[in-house]
Design an enzyme around this catalytic site. Sequence first.
Site, mmCIF file in Angstrom:
data_model
loop_
_atom_site.group_PDB
_atom_site.id
_atom_site.type_symbol
_atom_site.label_atom_id
_atom_site.label_comp_id
_atom_site.label_asym_id
_atom_site.label_seq_id
_atom_site.Cartn_x
_atom_site.Cartn_y
_atom_site.Cartn_z
ATOM 1 N N CYS A 197 -1.370 -3.216 7.078
ATOM 2 C CA CYS A 197 -1.493 -3.373 8.529
ATOM 3 C C CYS A 197 -0.110 -3.278 9.185
ATOM 4 O O CYS A 197 0.921 -3.251 8.516
ATOM 5 C CB CYS A 197 -2.145 -4.711 8.865
ATOM 6 N N CYS A 229 2.227 -6.063 8.149
ATOM 7 C CA CYS A 229 2.707 -5.900 6.770
ATOM 8 C C CYS A 229 3.846 -4.888 6.719
ATOM 9 O O CYS A 229 4.845 -5.089 6.034
ATOM 10 C CB CYS A 229 1.565 -5.451 5.858
#
Length: 79
Positions: free
Chosen positions: A10, A13
């Site tokens: 994501c 991340c």
Amino acid sequence: MQIKILGMGCTNCKKLEKNVKQAVKEMNVDAEVIKVENMKDIMAYGVMRTPAVVINEKVKAFGKVCTVEDVKKLIEDEK
């Protein structure tokens, strides 16, 4: 030193991975940065919220995007 970023890929991340790499570079630390995206592998660390930072197999932070300065502190704690 081994630093793992746990997350499925994501935006948060990816931001955390960038911050970790920047901290390692700024500190001139000999560290291997590994991205762990497999949910089974992530859950093996007992992490329920990503992104997370694991240094030398110890979960140091999870559920937030650590800043470069935050990551530097985590690295210092492990030296």
